[in-house]
Design a protein around this motif. Structure first.
Motif, PDB file in Angstrom:
ATOM      1  N   LEU A 135      55.444  44.993  92.341  1.00 29.84           N
ATOM      2  CA  LEU A 135      54.210  44.212  92.256  1.00 29.84           C
ATOM      3  C   LEU A 135      53.324  44.457  93.472  1.00 29.84           C
ATOM      4  N   ILE A 200      50.671  45.330  87.006  1.00 28.13           N
ATOM      5  CA  ILE A 200      50.674  44.159  87.887  1.00 28.13           C
ATOM      6  C   ILE A 200      50.832  42.875  87.074  1.00 28.13           C
ATOM      7  N   SER A 203      54.452  42.581  85.865  1.00 28.75           N
ATOM      8  CA  SER A 203      55.370  42.187  86.931  1.00 28.75           C
ATOM      9  C   SER A 203      55.208  40.712  87.284  1.00 28.75           C
ATOM     10  N   ALA A 204      53.969  40.250  87.358  1.00 31.64           N
ATOM     11  CA  ALA A 204      53.736  38.842  87.675  1.00 31.64           C
ATOM     12  C   ALA A 204      54.289  37.940  86.579  1.00 31.64           C
TER      13      ALA A 204
END
Length: 211
Positions: A135, A200, A203-204
């Motif tokens: 991330l 991103i 991953s978050a």
């Protein structure tokens, strides 16, 4: 009569107490057996997210490498030239394009190095460390990619349209192949940035969900 009454009362209490004891002991055992018999599967969707992450990284590698190679080979020489002077356009004539090549090269190298961590997230879907590392790295590389693509896009725009206020003439009418290559490189870099943005978000999302 008194002795009979004294004998009956303890026996009934003992019987009642014995029944309650058996029920109390038997209830937790049944609850434990029921819990063990119906296990709750967890982490299946995280493995799917990790696999999708790996596929997107492969696509981002292709886009970033394509942008680097296309811009790095952008070169055109006009057919008319004199003995002492020739008209040539190369990517290294523009510092912005040189920065673009270096930035996208770094992003390509990072994405290749991130593949083992992506595979680790597939093998261990609940691992927090590799996902957090990806991330942070994806965020930094996305910022670098967008910065390089935006800077190169401004120069490509000037090459196509010029700037009459500054007396900058458009050169794409003469250097058509060169402008086509630089424009394609910018588009490929923006695609890589968009893929990094999706990575991103994935991953978050994987880090936020605990179940």
């Amino acid at each position: 009569m008194e002795s009979a009454h004294a004998i009956d009362m303890p026996e009934s209490k003992k019987a009642n107490g014995s029944g309650k004891g058996k029920a109390a002991v038997g209830a937790p055992a049944a609850a434990v057996a029921t819990t063990k018999a119906t296990p709750h599967p967890r982490g299946g969707w995280k493995k799917g997210v990790a696999i999708f992450d790996f596929v997107l990284r492969l696509a981002a590698i292709g886009a970033a490498l394509g942008a680097t190679a296309t811009m790095g080979t952008a070169d055109e020489i006009l057919p008319f030239f004199t003995q002492f002077f020739q008209f040539e356009a190369q990517y290294d004539d523009f510092e912005v394009f040189m920065f673009f090549v270096i930035a996208n090269g770094l992003v390509s190298a990072y994405l290749v190095l991130s593949l083992p961590f992506s595979i680790l997230c597939i093998v261990r879907p609940h691992a927090v460390g590799p996902r957090l590392l990806l991330l942070i790295g994806d965020t930094v590389m996305m910022a670098l990619t967008i910065g390089a693509a935006a800077a190169a896009a401004s120069v490509v725009y000037l090459a196509h349209s010029g700037n009459p206020n500054a007396n900058w003439l458009p050169i794409c009418q003469q250097f058509g192949d060169f402008c086509q290559s630089t424009s394609s490189a910018v588009v490929a870099s923006l695609i890589a940035a968009a893929l990094l943005l999706i990575l991103i978000v994935l991953s978050a999302f994987a880090l936020r969900r605990r179940t």
